[in-house]
Design a protein around this motif. Structure first.
Motif, PDB file in Angstrom:
ATOM      1  N   ASN A  16      50.416  42.660  26.371  1.00 29.33           N
ATOM      2  CA  ASN A  16      49.041  42.990  25.973  1.00 29.33           C
ATOM      3  C   ASN A  16      48.047  42.583  27.053  1.00 29.33           C
ATOM      4  OD1 ASN A  16      49.286  44.279  23.590  1.00 29.33           O
ATOM      5  ND2 ASN A  16      48.839  42.524  22.292  1.00 29.33           N
ATOM      6  N   TYR A  17      48.241  41.363  27.595  1.00 30.25           N
ATOM      7  CA  TYR A  17      47.348  40.878  28.647  1.00 30.25           C
ATOM      8  C   TYR A  17      47.397  41.831  29.845  1.00 30.25           C
ATOM      9  CZ  TYR A  17      45.089  37.782  31.999  1.00 30.25           C
ATOM     10  OH  TYR A  17      44.222  37.264  32.927  1.00 30.25           O
ATOM     11  N   PHE A  19      48.375  44.998  29.894  1.00 30.95           N
ATOM     12  CA  PHE A  19      47.843  46.322  29.543  1.00 30.95           C
ATOM     13  C   PHE A  19      46.315  46.337  29.554  1.00 30.95           C
ATOM     14  CE2 PHE A  19      51.705  47.491  26.662  1.00 30.95           C
ATOM     15  CZ  PHE A  19      52.483  47.627  27.791  1.00 30.95           C
ATOM     16  N   ARG A  20      45.711  45.202  29.170  1.00 25.40           N
ATOM     17  CA  ARG A  20      44.255  45.177  29.043  1.00 25.40           C
ATOM     18  C   ARG A  20      43.566  44.820  30.354  1.00 25.40           C
ATOM     19  NH1 ARG A  20      44.207  41.899  23.237  1.00 25.40           N
ATOM     20  NH2 ARG A  20      45.053  43.609  21.998  1.00 25.40           N
ATOM     21  N   VAL A  21      44.234  44.001  31.183  1.00 21.88           N
ATOM     22  CA  VAL A  21      43.568  43.487  32.392  1.00 21.88           C
ATOM     23  C   VAL A  21      43.875  44.338  33.632  1.00 21.88           C
ATOM     24  CG1 VAL A  21      43.501  41.532  34.001  1.00 21.88           C
ATOM     25  CG2 VAL A  21      43.413  41.127  31.538  1.00 21.88           C
ATOM     26  N   PRO A  23      44.976  47.565  34.369  1.00 18.86           N
ATOM     27  CA  PRO A  23      44.341  48.873  34.598  1.00 18.86           C
ATOM     28  C   PRO A  23      42.824  48.760  34.754  1.00 18.86           C
ATOM     29  CG  PRO A  23      45.835  48.948  32.724  1.00 18.86           C
ATOM     30  CD  PRO A  23      45.643  47.501  33.067  1.00 18.86           C
ATOM     31  N   THR A  24      42.212  47.759  34.098  1.00 20.14           N
ATOM     32  CA  THR A  24      40.764  47.566  34.235  1.00 20.14           C
ATOM     33  C   THR A  24      40.431  47.219  35.689  1.00 20.14           C
ATOM     34  OG1 THR A  24      40.797  46.636  32.008  1.00 20.14           O
ATOM     35  CG2 THR A  24      38.765  46.388  33.247  1.00 20.14           C
ATOM     36  N   ARG A  25      41.231  46.358  36.281  1.00 21.19           N
ATOM     37  CA  ARG A  25      41.015  45.968  37.687  1.00 21.19           C
ATOM     38  C   ARG A  25      41.179  47.154  38.633  1.00 21.19           C
ATOM     39  NH1 ARG A  25      40.491  40.511  39.091  1.00 21.19           N
ATOM     40  NH2 ARG A  25      40.305  41.235  41.214  1.00 21.19           N
ATOM     41  N   GLY A  27      40.737  50.338  37.869  1.00 20.45           N
ATOM     42  CA  GLY A  27      39.752  51.386  37.677  1.00 20.45           C
ATOM     43  C   GLY A  27      40.325  52.655  37.092  1.00 20.45           C
ATOM     44  N   SER A  28      39.490  53.683  37.029  1.00 23.01           N
ATOM     45  CA  SER A  28      39.857  54.891  36.290  1.00 23.01           C
ATOM     46  C   SER A  28      40.923  55.727  36.983  1.00 23.01           C
ATOM     47  CB  SER A  28      38.615  55.746  36.038  1.00 23.01           C
ATOM     48  OG  SER A  28      38.008  56.047  37.261  1.00 23.01           O
TER      49      SER A  28
ATOM     50  N   GLY B  85      40.570  49.850  29.585  1.00 17.58           N
ATOM     51  CA  GLY B  85      39.848  49.298  30.725  1.00 17.58           C
ATOM     52  C   GLY B  85      39.323  50.378  31.669  1.00 17.58           C
ATOM     53  N   PRO B  86      40.207  51.285  32.137  1.00 14.96           N
ATOM     54  CA  PRO B  86      39.720  52.347  33.016  1.00 14.96           C
ATOM     55  C   PRO B  86      38.619  53.191  32.379  1.00 14.96           C
ATOM     56  CG  PRO B  86      42.107  52.228  33.117  1.00 14.96           C
ATOM     57  CD  PRO B  86      41.674  51.272  32.033  1.00 14.96           C
ATOM     58  N   THR B  98      34.743  43.883  37.854  1.00 18.82           N
ATOM     59  CA  THR B  98      35.982  43.342  37.287  1.00 18.82           C
ATOM     60  C   THR B  98      36.337  41.986  37.885  1.00 18.82           C
ATOM     61  OG1 THR B  98      37.312  44.506  38.942  1.00 18.82           O
ATOM     62  CG2 THR B  98      36.922  45.655  36.861  1.00 18.82           C
ATOM     63  N   VAL B 101      37.538  39.821  35.098  1.00 17.19           N
ATOM     64  CA  VAL B 101      38.272  40.508  34.018  1.00 17.19           C
ATOM     65  C   VAL B 101      39.516  39.738  33.600  1.00 17.19           C
ATOM     66  CG1 VAL B 101      39.672  41.960  35.536  1.00 17.19           C
ATOM     67  CG2 VAL B 101      39.145  42.757  33.237  1.00 17.19           C
ATOM     68  N   TRP B 102      40.055  38.917  34.495  1.00 16.92           N
ATOM     69  CA  TRP B 102      41.233  38.116  34.146  1.00 16.92           C
ATOM     70  C   TRP B 102      40.925  37.214  32.954  1.00 16.92           C
ATOM     71  CZ3 TRP B 102      40.455  32.871  34.271  1.00 16.92           C
ATOM     72  CH2 TRP B 102      39.354  32.424  35.030  1.00 16.92           C
ATOM     73  N   ALA B 103      39.627  36.872  32.761  1.00 14.86           N
ATOM     74  CA  ALA B 103      39.254  35.984  31.658  1.00 14.86           C
ATOM     75  C   ALA B 103      38.810  36.760  30.407  1.00 14.86           C
ATOM     76  CB  ALA B 103      38.144  35.040  32.105  1.00 14.86           C
ATOM     77  N   TRP B 104      38.067  37.886  30.570  1.00 11.96           N
ATOM     78  CA  TRP B 104      37.589  38.590  29.372  1.00 11.96           C
ATOM     79  C   TRP B 104      38.478  39.769  28.974  1.00 11.96           C
ATOM     80  CZ3 TRP B 104      36.538  43.721  30.079  1.00 11.96           C
ATOM     81  CH2 TRP B 104      36.087  44.153  31.336  1.00 11.96           C
ATOM     82  N   GLY B 105      39.381  40.185  29.860  1.00  4.81           N
ATOM     83  CA  GLY B 105      40.167  41.391  29.607  1.00  4.81           C
ATOM     84  C   GLY B 105      41.083  41.301  28.390  1.00  4.81           C
ATOM     85  N   PHE B 106      41.623  40.107  28.103  1.00  6.73           N
ATOM     86  CA  PHE B 106      42.539  39.975  26.967  1.00  6.73           C
ATOM     87  C   PHE B 106      41.831  40.290  25.652  1.00  6.73           C
ATOM     88  CE2 PHE B 106      45.074  37.188  23.956  1.00  6.73           C
ATOM     89  CZ  PHE B 106      46.213  37.994  23.956  1.00  6.73           C
ATOM     90  N   LEU B 108      39.980  42.767  25.030  1.00  9.57           N
ATOM     91  CA  LEU B 108      39.669  44.195  24.933  1.00  9.57           C
ATOM     92  C   LEU B 108      40.517  44.855  23.838  1.00  9.57           C
ATOM     93  CD1 LEU B 108      37.608  45.827  26.489  1.00  9.57           C
ATOM     94  CD2 LEU B 108      39.387  46.433  28.136  1.00  9.57           C
TER      95      LEU B 108
END
Lengths: 107, 226
Positions: A16-17, A19-21, A23-25, A27-28, B85-86, B98, B101-106, B108
């Motif tokens: 989960n961590y 999957f959430r972190v 792809p966010t880093r 980007g799209s 995230g994307p 980002t 994001v290592w701290a707030w991403g979980f 999401l």
């Protein structure tokens, strides 16, 4: 602590961590927009949620009219409030309250 | 357009907190009814932090499903989070950041993502402080609600059948609401296949087999469709 539970919780939590972190880093542009992998990613969530909804509702299915009515009231409330509010949380709470009230009044 | 900080995030988190507390409470009650201790129930919420898959973990573990199959099923179920995230960064545009994001991403989750995306759609500017403000109370409510429900235990609602019924219906209600939020025309065959195979597998073999086969068949239907 149940070892099986701990293993499942740690593995699922790490995934989960990631999957959430991650792809966010990235980007799209991080994920494929087309192709089998994109279709798999798009389908897995709805498939899992549809499966779990059916699995959770199956034990409540009954031929008793009162139980059919309470279930119908709960389901209809979730659908109605979701389309009014577009909020998963509001629809969940409204459906739960409506189902509880129906059980209280019809039970 | 206004840039929102931590306090705005806290305020926006209130509806999520009010929603998470009773759902997490019912998870805690369900976990103790399944035979897990309050510490184990709370650990599931602390480590996984994904409601629907936590309820699935209870069902699979209590039915004796193998650990690896249970873990893989939970992981597959949460693949949908890959796109959050994307999608959020795309909506944030030039404000996308980002660094932390290592701290707030979980944090999401489905609801946090929905709330953040909605705020951006209403013209608010993205900030990582806002994401902290939005995510922290939601996480605290989820873990705290689970602990309270687990400590109250399954017998806490014996004298209130209507409240017990309402909490029992929270799980199907959550799944149905999540399903409504995910439905798009291309996914209709996926949902029909998953539901049909779940029913067939449950009646033909067992509830666990129905769940595993339903997810696999639905995802396969999504790959096959053109």
């Amino acid at each position: 602590m149940n070892t099986d539970l701990l293993i499942v919780a740690v593995l699922a939590g790490l995934a989960n961590y990631a999957f959430r972190v991650l792809p966010t880093r990235m980007g799209s542009s991080a994920l494929p927009q087309t192709g089998p992998l994109a279709r798999f990613l798009a389908a897995t969530g709805p498939a899992a949620i549809a499966t779990l909804f059916v699995a959770s509702i199956l034990p409540a299915l009954s031929l008793v009219p009162r139980e059919i009515a309470t279930l119908a009231i709960g389901v209809a409330s979730v659908v109605a409030i979701y389309f009014i509010s577009r909020s998963v949380v509001a629809a969940t709470l409204a459906g739960s309250v409506a189902y509880g009230l129906a059980v209280y009044l019809l039970g | 357009m206004s840039r929102s900080g931590f306090p705005s995030g806290l305020a926006a988190a209130l509806p999520i907190v009010l929603g998470y507390l009773p759902i997490a409470f019912s998870f805690g009650v369900a976990a103790t009814q399944t035979g897990f201790t309050p510490v184990e129930a709370t650990a599931l919420s602390l480590l996984i932090y994904a409601g629907a898959s936590q309820f699935l973990a209870l069902a699979l573990l209590s039915s004796g499903a193998p650990v690896l199959i249970t873990a893989v099923t939970l992981i597959a179920m949460n693949l949908r989070h890959l796109v959050y995230g994307p999608a959020l960064m795309k909506a944030a545009g030039d404000d996308a950041s980002t660094r932390r994001v290592w701290a707030w991403g979980f944090g999401l989750t489905d609801e946090v993502f929905g709330q953040a995306l909605g705020a951006l759609a209403r013209g608010q500017r993205f900030s990582e402080s806002y994401m902290f403000g939005l995510g922290l109370p939601a996480y605290a409510a989820w873990v705290g609600g689970t602990a309270i429900g687990a400590l109250a235990g399954g017998s806490a609602l014996d004298g209130s059948p209507a409240i017990g019924a309402a909490l029992g219906f929270m799980l199907p209600a959550l799944f149905l609401a999540l399903l409504l939020s995910l439905i798009a025309r291309p996914q209709v065959p996926v949902i029909v296949v998953a539901a049909t195979v779940t029913i067939a597998g449950t009646f033909a073999i067992s509830g666990t087999a129905g769940i595993l086969a339903g997810i696999a068949a639905g995802a396969a239907a999504g790959v096959i469709r053109r």
